[in-house]
Motif scaffolding. Structure first.
Motif, mmCIF file in Angstrom:
data_model
loop_
_atom_site.group_PDB
_atom_site.id
_atom_site.type_symbol
_atom_site.label_atom_id
_atom_site.label_comp_id
_atom_site.label_asym_id
_atom_site.label_seq_id
_atom_site.Cartn_x
_atom_site.Cartn_y
_atom_site.Cartn_z
ATOM 1 N N ASP A 47 0.723 -1.178 0.130
ATOM 2 C CA ASP A 47 -0.074 0.096 -0.076
ATOM 3 C C ASP A 47 0.833 1.250 0.175
ATOM 4 O OD1 ASP A 47 -2.464 -1.440 0.114
ATOM 5 O OD2 ASP A 47 -2.050 -1.456 2.169
ATOM 6 N N PRO A 48 0.476 2.227 -0.789
ATOM 7 C CA PRO A 48 1.328 3.596 -0.764
ATOM 8 C C PRO A 48 1.370 4.200 0.545
ATOM 9 C CG PRO A 48 -0.869 4.091 -1.620
ATOM 10 C CD PRO A 48 -0.778 2.546 -1.457
ATOM 11 N N THR A 49 2.411 4.756 1.095
ATOM 12 C CA THR A 49 2.725 5.469 2.317
ATOM 13 C C THR A 49 1.751 6.682 2.372
ATOM 14 O OG1 THR A 49 4.737 6.628 1.572
ATOM 15 C CG2 THR A 49 4.980 4.397 2.688
ATOM 16 N N ASN A 50 1.953 7.498 1.446
ATOM 17 C CA ASN A 50 0.968 8.657 1.320
ATOM 18 C C ASN A 50 1.616 9.682 2.280
ATOM 19 O OD1 ASN A 50 -0.882 7.741 -0.551
ATOM 20 N ND2 ASN A 50 -2.148 6.999 0.963
ATOM 21 N N THR A 51 2.988 9.789 2.394
ATOM 22 C CA THR A 51 3.559 10.877 3.075
ATOM 23 C C THR A 51 4.407 11.505 2.697
ATOM 24 O OG1 THR A 51 5.662 9.092 3.485
ATOM 25 C CG2 THR A 51 3.971 8.876 5.016
ATOM 26 N N PHE A 52 4.501 11.620 1.235
ATOM 27 C CA PHE A 52 5.219 12.470 0.377
ATOM 28 C C PHE A 52 4.757 14.035 0.359
ATOM 29 C CE2 PHE A 52 6.479 14.551 -3.716
ATOM 30 C CZ PHE A 52 7.851 14.655 -3.426
ATOM 31 N N SER A 53 5.703 14.967 0.631
ATOM 32 C CA SER A 53 5.278 16.209 0.403
ATOM 33 C C SER A 53 6.251 17.141 -0.563
ATOM 34 C CB SER A 53 4.967 17.014 1.593
ATOM 35 O OG SER A 53 6.313 17.186 2.595
ATOM 36 N N GLU A 54 5.897 17.821 -1.553
ATOM 37 C CA GLU A 54 6.824 18.356 -2.251
ATOM 38 C C GLU A 54 7.920 19.361 -1.623
ATOM 39 O OE1 GLU A 54 5.647 19.921 -6.023
ATOM 40 O OE2 GLU A 54 3.858 19.015 -6.213
ATOM 41 N N PRO A 55 9.133 19.294 -1.835
ATOM 42 C CA PRO A 55 10.021 20.278 -1.117
ATOM 43 C C PRO A 55 9.752 21.824 -1.618
ATOM 44 C CG PRO A 55 11.326 19.137 -2.907
ATOM 45 C CD PRO A 55 9.867 18.505 -2.846
#
Length: 542
Positions: A408-416
């Motif tokens: 399952d995707p972590t869905n924790t990425f945010s753009e720098p």
């Protein structure tokens, strides 16, 4: 393998229950039409090869167009794709019925129309199988595959007999018309299924990029390659029974269309038994022995069918063949689904179908040729030997066990935060990640980085490299490229929990108070305006 529960608990999900029930009716119509097409071909030509090609013409499109259908399934509304496919097949079947009633069908025309129906299934199937993960929790996917197999084979146990009865009493044209009406059940169920629009802030992948991403993911997944290789061999060899069964019914036991339908029904009954026993068999045997046992069981069935001259004996011999057939195919399907994250599951399933249906299409043609040269009994004897060899391939290319990774995707990425104003198509982008690694940890670091490389490339990275600083040997730099900024964001959104475990292992080896430093860079091209003017910077594409 997720904890085993009864597949019947899946009927508590209303959408699955509705679609599964409608698929029963649709499968019945398809099987009746298949009997009509196969038996009609025996009256249009005496060629064994042309009879076997009826099965090949329906499976060949899956091999040819499945990847494109998988790319559509991963990027568009799967419900709408299935509706389009069902309406396409309804139109072709209606044309088939009209031409049959008019007496205008020729062998090649019949093959062409069955090919178009196969195109409809090629478009439909990746969306159908991928949608199981949309309507059911992941732990229920094995049960969904088993129930879908049971749905088809439940109808196979009665559909061919009904088809044989229809063909014998009303003709093949009525069998085609019967299928036209059966399409309506699944069309209505799909129309009533209300799906939630996908929440995706990124632009949709281009069709070409989506297909390339599917290829790339599978090529970098050893388990998936193994499954697809074994499924191709299984389809190539095991299809001999279904491809030559009309000839077995007509020549081996001197039967009619009803005989052919009854024999297909017994094959379906065996498959239902196989579906019901899937959980028990997998508790007792490893995945490799399930597949190997399926090869050997079919080999024994082929030998005995070649000797049998009695309808009742041939029907009994088809029971273990049907059981082995469904055990192997359901195992292949579940392994692919449990080894693939949701963002690419449609394409992975489509490539699996390309391999399996490609094997069946090639096998249908091959065994028809062998039957023309050696007779039906000779072809079955030869096929039994090839099936034994197919089972022994597992000594070298072992069927993998089920993945237990969390995909399952972590869905924790945010753009720098960036200081340059980039557009989504700005690029190419280069990413560099700095690690400080003690000399004693280098061996373990390289091992983890090998897994990191495979995950990066599978998720869309290019030109991956690992660099070591010559002045500071403790400093290691991972670098890779992506074509545009939006592809960099997409690459990170694809990260699964299993990928996050790799990242955690790398961070544990990193010897610094601060986390690994990530550098985001855009390629800078220089454009000379005039010979006497300085170079002007130009940042990628916009």
């Amino acid at each position: 393998m997720p904890k085993r529960t009864s597949p019947l608990v899946l009927f508590q999900y209303k959408t699955f229950r509705s679609l599964w029930s409608a698929s029963l009716v649709s499968n019945l119509g398809s099987l009746v039409e298949g009997v009509g097409a196969a038996w009609l071909m025996t009256s249009l030509t005496t060629s064994h090869e042309m009879v076997a090609l009826v099965h090949a013409s329906a499976t060949l499109p899956v091999m040819m167009f499945s990847l494109a259908a998988g790319a559509l399934a991963d990027n568009f509304d799967r419900r709408r794709i299935m509706l389009v496919a069902q309406l396409l097949m309804l139109g072709v079947s209606a044309s088939l019925a009209f031409l049959a009633y008019a007496g205008a069908l020729t062998p090649w025309m019949l093959l062409s129309l069955t090919f178009l129906i196969g195109c409809g299934w090629a478009l439909h199937d990746p969306s159908w199988y991928a949608s199981m993960g949309d309507i059911l929790p992941r732990q229920h996917l094995p049960g969904a595959v088993a129930l879908n197999s049971m749905s088809y084979n439940l109808m196979r146990s009665i559909g061919p007999a009904i088809g044989g009865l229809i063909v014998a009493t009303a003709g093949a044209a009525f069998a085609f018309l019967f299928n036209v009406l059966c399409y309506l059940a699944l069309i209505i169920a799909l129309w009533q299924w209300k799906t939630e629009p996908a929440q995706n802030l990124l632009p949709r992948e281009s069709f070409r990029s989506a297909m390339a991403a599917g290829f790339r993911y599978v090529l970098l997944s050893p388990n998936l390659l193994t499954v697809m290789g074994r499924s191709f061999v299984f389809g190539l060899t095991a299809v001999v029974i279904l491809a030559l069964l009309p000839l077995v019914a007509r020549e081996q036991v001197a039967g009619t269309a009803i005989t052919y339908g009854i024999m297909l029904g017994f094959f379906g009954l065996g498959a239902i038994g196989g579906a019901l026993l899937i959980g028990w068999v997998r508790d007792v045997l490893s995945n490799e022995w399930v597949v190997r046992g399926a090869f050997f069981a079919l080999a024994i069935s082929c030998v005995c069918l070649a000797w049998s001259k009695h309808v009742w004996l041939s029907c009994l011999l088809l029971l273990p063949a049907g059981m082995a057939w469904v055990q192997a195919w359901s195992l292949f399907n579940v392994t692919v689904q449990l080894s693939t994250p949701r963002w690419v599951v449609g394409r992975a399933l489509s490539l699996y179908q390309t391999a399996s249906f490609g094997g069946m299409a090639a096998g249908s043609w091959l065994w028809g040729e062998v039957a023309d040269a050696q007779g039906v009994s000779g072809a079955l004897f030869i096929a039994s030997l090839v099936l034994v060899v197919g089972g022994l391939i597992g000594l070298v290319l072992r069927q993998p066990d089920f993945e237990t990774l969390n995909l399952d995707p972590t869905n924790t990425f945010s753009e720098p935060a960036l200081q340059l104003d980039l557009r989504p198509r700005s690029g190419p982008i280069m990413v560099m990640v700095d690690y400080r690694i003690d000399q004693k940890d280098v061996t373990e670091f390289l091992s983890v980085m090998a897994a990191r490389r495979r995950a990066r490339l599978r998720d869309g990275a290019r030109q991956w490299a690992l660099l070591r600083d010559l002045e500071e040997p403790q400093l290691w730099t991972e670098s890779y490229h992506v074509p545009t900024w939006v592809e960099y964001v997409r690459h990170n959104q694809r990260q699964t929990h299993a990928d996050a475990e790799i990242v955690a292992r790398l961070e544990a080896l990193h010897r610094d108070d601060d986390p690994p430093k990530i550098h985001h860079k855009i390629e800078r091209q220089t454009v000379r305006v005039h010979d006497d003017m300085p170079l002007k910077p130009h940042f990628g594409r916009t």
